[in-house]
Design an enzyme around this catalytic site. Structure first.
Site, PDB file in Angstrom:
ATOM      1  N   VAL A   4      23.182  45.123  39.706  1.00 59.36           N
ATOM      2  CA  VAL A   4      21.910  44.952  38.995  1.00 59.36           C
ATOM      3  C   VAL A   4      22.204  44.454  37.573  1.00 59.36           C
ATOM      4  CG1 VAL A   4      19.866  46.163  38.117  1.00 59.36           C
ATOM      5  CG2 VAL A   4      20.781  46.736  40.378  1.00 59.36           C
TER       6      VAL A   4
ATOM      7  N   ALA B 230      25.267  61.474  42.115  1.00 63.78           N
ATOM      8  CA  ALA B 230      23.839  61.626  41.797  1.00 63.78           C
ATOM      9  C   ALA B 230      22.984  60.780  42.736  1.00 63.78           C
ATOM     10  CB  ALA B 230      23.579  61.227  40.352  1.00 63.78           C
TER      11      ALA B 230
ATOM     12  N   GLY C 218      18.440  80.479  31.460  1.00 61.70           N
ATOM     13  CA  GLY C 218      19.195  79.731  32.465  1.00 61.70           C
ATOM     14  C   GLY C 218      20.390  80.480  33.002  1.00 61.70           C
TER      15      GLY C 218
ATOM     16  N   LYS D 193      35.260  78.629  45.761  1.00 64.36           N
ATOM     17  CA  LYS D 193      35.395  78.960  44.336  1.00 64.36           C
ATOM     18  C   LYS D 193      34.673  80.287  44.066  1.00 64.36           C
ATOM     19  CE  LYS D 193      33.787  77.114  39.868  1.00 64.36           C
ATOM     20  NZ  LYS D 193      33.106  75.974  39.215  1.00 64.36           N
TER      21      LYS D 193
ATOM     22  N   GLY E 172      25.248  54.575  43.229  1.00 61.70           N
ATOM     23  CA  GLY E 172      25.719  55.268  44.436  1.00 61.70           C
ATOM     24  C   GLY E 172      26.860  56.229  44.148  1.00 61.70           C
TER      25      GLY E 172
HETATM   26  C1  LIG Z   1      35.615  64.710  32.787  1.00 60.58           C
HETATM   27  C2  LIG Z   1      34.455  65.079  33.650  1.00 60.58           C
HETATM   28  C3  LIG Z   1      34.560  66.197  34.479  1.00 60.58           C
HETATM   29  C4  LIG Z   1      33.475  66.568  35.270  1.00 60.58           C
HETATM   30  N1  LIG Z   1      33.562  67.703  36.036  1.00 60.58           N
HETATM   31  C5  LIG Z   1      32.473  68.120  36.728  1.00 60.58           C
HETATM   32  C6  LIG Z   1      32.514  69.298  37.517  1.00 60.58           C
HETATM   33  O1  LIG Z   1      33.525  69.968  37.623  1.00 60.58           O
HETATM   34  N2  LIG Z   1      31.390  69.647  38.180  1.00 60.58           N
HETATM   35  C7  LIG Z   1      30.234  68.932  38.114  1.00 60.58           C
HETATM   36  O2  LIG Z   1      29.225  69.315  38.716  1.00 60.58           O
HETATM   37  N3  LIG Z   1      30.197  67.776  37.425  1.00 60.58           N
HETATM   38  C8  LIG Z   1      31.269  67.367  36.733  1.00 60.58           C
HETATM   39  N4  LIG Z   1      31.211  66.197  36.032  1.00 60.58           N
HETATM   40  C9  LIG Z   1      29.991  65.383  36.121  1.00 60.58           C
HETATM   41  C10 LIG Z   1      29.976  64.621  37.443  1.00 60.58           C
HETATM   42  O3  LIG Z   1      31.145  63.864  37.566  1.00 60.58           O
HETATM   43  C11 LIG Z   1      28.760  63.731  37.531  1.00 60.58           C
HETATM   44  O4  LIG Z   1      27.606  64.458  37.188  1.00 60.58           O
HETATM   45  C12 LIG Z   1      28.557  63.220  38.933  1.00 60.58           C
HETATM   46  O5  LIG Z   1      29.710  62.623  39.423  1.00 60.58           O
HETATM   47  C13 LIG Z   1      27.400  62.251  39.015  1.00 60.58           C
HETATM   48  O6  LIG Z   1      27.732  61.038  38.421  1.00 60.58           O
HETATM   49  P1  LIG Z   1      26.682  59.851  38.573  1.00 60.58           P
HETATM   50  O7  LIG Z   1      26.428  59.627  40.007  1.00 60.58           O
HETATM   51  O8  LIG Z   1      25.534  60.161  37.695  1.00 60.58           O
HETATM   52  O9  LIG Z   1      27.431  58.618  37.916  1.00 60.58           O
HETATM   53  P2  LIG Z   1      28.642  57.699  38.484  1.00 60.58           P
HETATM   54  O10 LIG Z   1      29.578  58.462  39.347  1.00 60.58           O
HETATM   55  O11 LIG Z   1      29.206  57.045  37.266  1.00 60.58           O
HETATM   56  O12 LIG Z   1      27.935  56.615  39.393  1.00 60.58           O
HETATM   57  C14 LIG Z   1      27.245  55.537  38.831  1.00 60.58           C
HETATM   58  C15 LIG Z   1      26.822  54.615  39.943  1.00 60.58           C
HETATM   59  O13 LIG Z   1      26.000  53.614  39.377  1.00 60.58           O
HETATM   60  C16 LIG Z   1      26.392  52.364  39.862  1.00 60.58           C
HETATM   61  N5  LIG Z   1      26.079  51.338  38.874  1.00 60.58           N
HETATM   62  C17 LIG Z   1      26.430  51.308  37.562  1.00 60.58           C
HETATM   63  N6  LIG Z   1      26.007  50.160  37.014  1.00 60.58           N
HETATM   64  C18 LIG Z   1      25.379  49.465  38.003  1.00 60.58           C
HETATM   65  C19 LIG Z   1      24.748  48.197  38.069  1.00 60.58           C
HETATM   66  N7  LIG Z   1      24.679  47.409  37.003  1.00 60.58           N
HETATM   67  N8  LIG Z   1      24.221  47.808  39.259  1.00 60.58           N
HETATM   68  C20 LIG Z   1      24.293  48.591  40.347  1.00 60.58           C
HETATM   69  N9  LIG Z   1      24.879  49.793  40.332  1.00 60.58           N
HETATM   70  C21 LIG Z   1      25.419  50.219  39.183  1.00 60.58           C
HETATM   71  C22 LIG Z   1      27.880  52.476  40.116  1.00 60.58           C
HETATM   72  O14 LIG Z   1      28.309  51.500  41.058  1.00 60.58           O
HETATM   73  C23 LIG Z   1      27.956  53.894  40.670  1.00 60.58           C
HETATM   74  O15 LIG Z   1      27.688  53.850  42.045  1.00 60.58           O
HETATM   75  C24 LIG Z   1      32.282  65.794  35.261  1.00 60.58           C
HETATM   76  C25 LIG Z   1      32.212  64.655  34.466  1.00 60.58           C
HETATM   77  C26 LIG Z   1      33.276  64.304  33.654  1.00 60.58           C
HETATM   78  C27 LIG Z   1      33.152  63.095  32.784  1.00 60.58           C
END
Ligand SMILES: Cc1cc2nc3c(=O)[nH]c(=O)nc-3n(C[C@H](O)[C@H](O)[C@H](O)COP(=O)(O)OP(=O)(O)OC[C@H]3O[C@@H](n4cnc5c(N)ncnc54)[C@H](O)[C@@H]3O)c2cc1C
Length: 545
Positions: A217, A47, A473, A110, A44
């Protein structure tokens, strides 16, 4: 400039970015396979919720149950505060106005990104990568022409900062929103608080019928064909579904841990693998740009929100320790003695070989990540989710569909990687081994080598990029902004006075045009305090598609 030249400029700058990022039209006929009745999204973060909203919009009236499960103990990454302009299409597609989401997410506009300190070439130590739009087509041709002339030794102005309206707006902290009487919309992205954005999207997704469950999970159960049958949770639940979406971030619980999908690392191309982040207070004005400043072992982002700046140092852990990085960041921000806690993060740079593997699609950090220099991660999420819905709606879940989908997503990853790599490859800093290793790095893709050779040979890269033979791209103006902005030209003492066609365009005329456009835009802070409902016709915004 006459209409003919303007039209040529439009074609020159057209980009393949990206019909696929806009949400599919609502209510269109779909051939969704009958056996797809339940989709489980695990995770959650941004993404998970972006995917949930995309699916809910397209699939809710197809009697498909969409559930999102997230862990009560694993937090979201909580960074990711900058976007490309495509986020606008995402909210537009959902019918969510800026006036609704922006204030709730402390969001700002931006105009693009300033790159400071990446190049040491005189006159090129700072440049702006704009989100170019309609009005910029009036000056784009001249920019490309002059950059090509300068590569060939003509002493003409080819600094990108002189050619784009967005650059003017950013320099003066103006918002990309014209006054009512000026009918030219400007293409722009956003900055936002990642945690608040997640909460906002969660609320909307639940309102649109997505079921939300909090459970941790532990593992996935596979069936005899190796597909995921269900996931088990620490709370003793077994959650079955027909399709699974892995949005578990870098953990890659399904795509990696359960399905063991091979991973393609980009560590040879991009050295940064860690970050440290710190907030600072805003000053009087609110900038309308991201600033990316090169530091000793990486670069620092500075992102303005309505309540604070988000700052972070993205660096290579091979080049310096986490403590050193934090100290350098604090020094740069004047926070050495301040009691502001820093967040340290690890990053895995690369992508899975197959984003859609068996009955699981990985979206977000679980599918891969390219460091955040151009803030492209949310766009990847948008594109992957939209392209997957497209496959579902066509009813094609065949192996061939998997291959096409994976090929398309991989191509986007590789194209973006090459664009980011170019920032490092063309740097001219010599102050640390980190920067010297980056400019010496030979791990470049074949298309990138060809693109750089083409530029250096003085033949111009516009045609190759426009046809997407090279530089995939990113549009022509982005490649020219990057290479010209870094000063990849002969040294000043080797330039000759412009002659004949080389001297076709006068910079004073460009200045004049931009002066006349700029007066139609207002102070960013002022505009944010009263975000008006969007009023521009959508046709004006899709100029670059
Ligand atoms: C330093 C940094 C800077 C960034 N800056 C940018 C930016 O400027 N612009 C941009 O577009 N993107 C940026 N990003 C990327 C962006 O942060 C991510 O693409 C975005 O937040 C999506 O993350 P996510 O949802 O994939 O993962 P996460 O935010 O890590 O979410 C993971 C989810 O999975 C769940 N989960 C994990 N394990 C389990 C489990 N075992 N059971 C149930 N649930 C679980 C967690 O509870 C959480 O809800 C940056 C990333 C980094 C590291």
């Amino acid at each position: 400039m006459g209409t003919h030249a303007a039209a040529a400029a439009v074609t020159d700058t057209a980009t393949l970015y990206n019909r696929t990022a806009s949400l599919p039209a609502r209510g269109r006929r779909t051939a969704l396979p009958a056996h797809i009745r339940r989709i489980l999204i695990v995770g959650g973060g941004t993404a998970g919720w972006m995917t949930a909203l995309t699916f809910a919009r397209s699939l809710a009236d197809q009697a498909v149950e969409i559930e999102l499960v997230e862990s009560p103990t694993v937090g979201i990454i909580g960074v990711g505060e900058g976007s490309t302009p495509w986020l606008r299409g995402f909210f537009d597609g959902l019918g969510i106005e800026e006036g609704e989401w922006m204030p709730q997410c402390h969001a700002t506009y931006k105009n693009g990104i300033t790159f400071a300190g990446w190049s040491t070439k005189p006159g090129f130590t700072r440049y702006f990568h704009p989100f170019a739009s309609m009005l910029d087509n009036l000056t784009m041709l001249q920019f490309v022409h002059n950059a090509d002339a300068r590569v060939n030794g003509a002493d003409v102005c080819a600094h990108p900062d002189r050619y784009f309206l967005a650059t003017r707006l950013a320099r003066k902290a103006l918002a990309p929103k014209p006054i009512e009487t000026f009918p030219f919309d400007v293409w722009h992205g956003y900055h936002f608080d990642a945690v608040l954005l997640g909460q906002f999207m969660q609320k909307h997704a639940v309102q649109r019928g997505v079921r939300h469950r909090v459970a941790h999970v532990t593992h996935a159960n596979l069936n005899e064909q190796g597909d995921i049958a269900s996931v088990a949770t620490e709370e003793g639940l077994t959650l079955a579904a027909d399709l699974f979406v892995d949005c578990t971030g870098f953990a890659g619980l399904l795509i990696d841990k359960a399905l063991k999908t091979p991973y393609v690392s980009f560590a040879d191309n991009l050295f940064n693998d860690a970050a440290v982040a710190l907030p600072t207070p805003l000053g009087d004005s609110i900038p309308s740009e991201t600033v990316s400043t090169a530091l000793k072992h990486g670069w620092m982002w500075q992102i303005p929100l309505t309540q604070r700046f988000g700052n972070g140092y993205v660096y290579s852990s091979q080049a310096c320790s986490a403590d050193q990085a934090e100290r350098e960041l604090r020094e740069t921000l004047g926070l050495l003695d301040a009691d502001v806690p820093a967040r340290h993060l690890k990053m895995k740079i690369g992508r899975v070989a197959r984003h859609w593997n068996k009955n699981c699609v990985a979206i977000g950090l679980s599918q891969g990540f390219i460091e955040p220099l151009e803030a492209t991660a949310l766009l990847f999420i948008q594109q992957t989710a939209t392209a997957f819905v497209d496959c579902l709606e066509k009813g094609d879940l065949s192996e061939a569909a998997h291959d096409r989908f994976n090929g398309q997503v991989n191509q986007h990853f590789e194209g973006t990687r090459d664009y980011i790599v170019t920032h490092y490859k063309t740097n001219s800093r010599t102050d640390t081994p980190y920067w010297r290793a980056n400019s010496a790095n030979q791990a470049l893709s074949e298309p990138l080598k060809q693109l750089l050779n083409l530029w250096m040979s003085g033949q111009g890269i516009a045609a190759a990029v426009r046809q997407q033979r090279l530089g995939k791209g990113y549009p022509v103006f982005s490649w020219y902004s990057l290479l010209a902005g870094m000063g990849i030209f002969p040294d000043a003492d080797r330039l000759h006075p412009a002659q004949g066609r080389e001297a076709l365009y006068r910079i004073a005329d460009i200045d004049d045009l931009l002066d006349r456009s700029e007066v139609n835009y207002r102070d960013h802070r002022e505009v944010l305090s009263a975000i008006p409902p969007r009023r521009t016709a959508p046709g004006l915004q899709v100029y670059f598609w």
